[in-house]
Design an enzyme around this catalytic site. Structure first.
Site, PDB file in Angstrom:
ATOM      1  CE  LYS A 200     -10.314 -18.519  52.507  1.00  0.00           C
ATOM      2  NZ  LYS A 200      -9.782 -18.781  51.260  1.00  0.00           N
ATOM      3  CE  LYS A 255      -8.949 -21.311  54.496  1.00  0.00           C
ATOM      4  NZ  LYS A 255      -8.236 -20.765  53.390  1.00  0.00           N
TER       5      LYS A 255
HETATM    6  C1  PBG Z   1      -6.676 -18.470  49.099  1.00  0.00           C
HETATM    7  C2  PBG Z   1      -6.465 -19.444  50.444  1.00  0.00           C
HETATM    8  C3  PBG Z   1      -6.092 -19.004  51.733  1.00  0.00           C
HETATM    9  C4  PBG Z   1      -5.966 -19.860  52.461  1.00  0.00           C
HETATM   10  C5  PBG Z   1      -6.260 -21.070  51.581  1.00  0.00           C
HETATM   11  N1  PBG Z   1      -6.682 -20.490  50.454  1.00  0.00           N
HETATM   12  C6  PBG Z   1      -5.652 -17.632  52.256  1.00  0.00           C
HETATM   13  C7  PBG Z   1      -6.916 -16.581  51.971  1.00  0.00           C
HETATM   14  O1  PBG Z   1      -7.975 -16.598  51.852  1.00  0.00           O
HETATM   15  O2  PBG Z   1      -6.375 -15.451  52.369  1.00  0.00           O
HETATM   16  C8  PBG Z   1      -5.621 -20.139  53.726  1.00  0.00           C
HETATM   17  C9  PBG Z   1      -5.003 -21.468  54.035  1.00  0.00           C
HETATM   18  C10 PBG Z   1      -4.294 -21.415  55.551  1.00  0.00           C
HETATM   19  O3  PBG Z   1      -4.190 -20.316  56.093  1.00  0.00           O
HETATM   20  O4  PBG Z   1      -3.674 -22.678  55.953  1.00  0.00           O
HETATM   21  N2  PBG Z   1      -7.774 -17.681  48.878  1.00  0.00           N
END
Ligand code: PBG
Length: 333
Positions: A200, A255
């Site tokens: 991520k 992601k």
């Molecule tokens: C929370 C989380 C996020 C997303 C999914 N879970 C945001 C982040 O890490 O700041 C992003 C999902 C999206 O942008 O569609 N940790």
């Protein structure tokens, strides 16, 4: 392998007729590969639209059930539920995450009791619950790892108890998959799956999501870059995935989605495990902006993007377009 040359070989022959294009297609789309992320809020009969995500809303639990119903009717195998918490209920340590009766747990219970066969996925991370919006607890400008992991374990067990099928740690703390696996097993949840957000990235493409869950205004100057990955890195993603698998992850998420297809393709070829792409909020927002301007064809773009994920190696895709894709696929039959 030796390959023929023009004019004996004409690549266009196979493309000339529709039947033939069907025969040689290497990948196919299916509703079986869709995961639909949904946002939930407190209250009844409430729907709030999200500015930068046209067509996506936050729903109160009663209305979330209607969305879940739609998922079932469309044949979408699973939904992911994200809570948007009232600011007054947030605090520095995200206390509400450690409460088995919180919004997300009640939402999961409601969905699973009405639609037991619909897969339900929950994030494990503190960001919806902390007043600073970080995924963990902080000390000064540090996000604390081990202290956070302890809370995440309790959060995961609450969610499992509520009926969640798949726990998706999205916090990027070190060692959390093993700790959560252990906590789930000790609580009797050996069969609850873990879908780890393994690779991520600290991405600007999460902007609209942070707006949707009202977390992100107070992240500070480093944002989430002390725990989410540097977009410059690829080998590091492989290292992260290897660790999460060794710790017991059943599936891994890469992601964001489209800008990181190279990571997805590497993950799939190097590990051969179930890989899930997350087409994130910013990707959704960009496309919707182009659709609204008439600059891109909505249906074709959505399907082409989904195909790109499949071709790169995604077994499933988290996408806000899930119901659109499902409808288009049903129409094509
Ligand atoms: C929370 C989380 C996020 C997303 C999914 N879970 C945001 C982040 O890490 O700041 C992003 C999902 C999206 O942008 O569609 N940790």
């Amino acid at each position: 392998m030796s390959r023929g040359q023009y004019p004996n070989t004409r690549m266009r022959r196979n493309r000339m007729q529709a039947f033939s294009r069907r025969l040689v297609a290497e990948n196919r789309l299916s509703v079986d590969d869709l995961i639909w992320p949904l946002f939930v809020i407190e209250g009844e009969q409430k729907t709030e639209m999200i500015d930068a995500m046209p067509g996506v809303a936050r729903h109160s639990i009663d209305r979330l059930l209607a969305q879940a119903r739609q998922a079932v009717d469309l044949g979408i195998p699973a939904i992911a539920i994200f809570p948007s918490i009232d600011a007054a209920l947030k605090d520095p340590v995200g206390s509400l995450a450690d409460d088995g009766d919180n919004l997300v747990c009640r939402a999961v219970q409601a969905v699973k009791s009405r639609y037991p066969e619909l897969g339900v996925i929950c994030d494990v991370a503190l960001d919806p619950f902390t007043d600073h919006g970080h995924d963990g607890v902080i000390h000064g400008d540090q996000v604390l790892n081990d202290e956070t992991v302890e809370i995440l374990c309790r959060q995961a067990v609450h969610q499992a108890r509520a009926g969640c099928d798949i726990i998706a740690p999205s916090d990027m703390m070190d060692g959390r998959v093993a700790a959560i696996r252990n906590a789930l097993d000790n609580a009797g949840f050996q069969n609850i799956q873990i879908m780890a957000y393994a690779a991520k990235y600290a991405s600007s493409f999460y902007g609209p999501f942070r707006d949707a869950v009202k977390a992100g205004a107070a992240l500070g100057k480093y944002g989430k870059s002390t725990y989410q990955m540097d977009p410059a890195n690829s080998d590091e993603a492989i290292h992260e995935i290897a660790l999460d698998l060794a710790e017991g992850a059943d599936m891994v998420i890469i992601k964001p989605g489209l800008p990181y297809l190279d990571i997805l393709a590497r993950a799939k070829t190097e590990f051969g495990v179930p890989c899930v792409a997350y087409q994130v909020s910013g990707e959704y927002a960009m496309k919707c902006a182009a659709f609204a301007n008439g600059w891109l064809d909505r249906d074709r773009t959505i399907l082409e993007t989904m195909m790109a994920f499949r071709r790169a190696g995604a077994d499933a895709v988290l996408t806000y377009f899930a119901p659109d894709i499902a409808k288009l696929l049903h129409q094509q039959r």
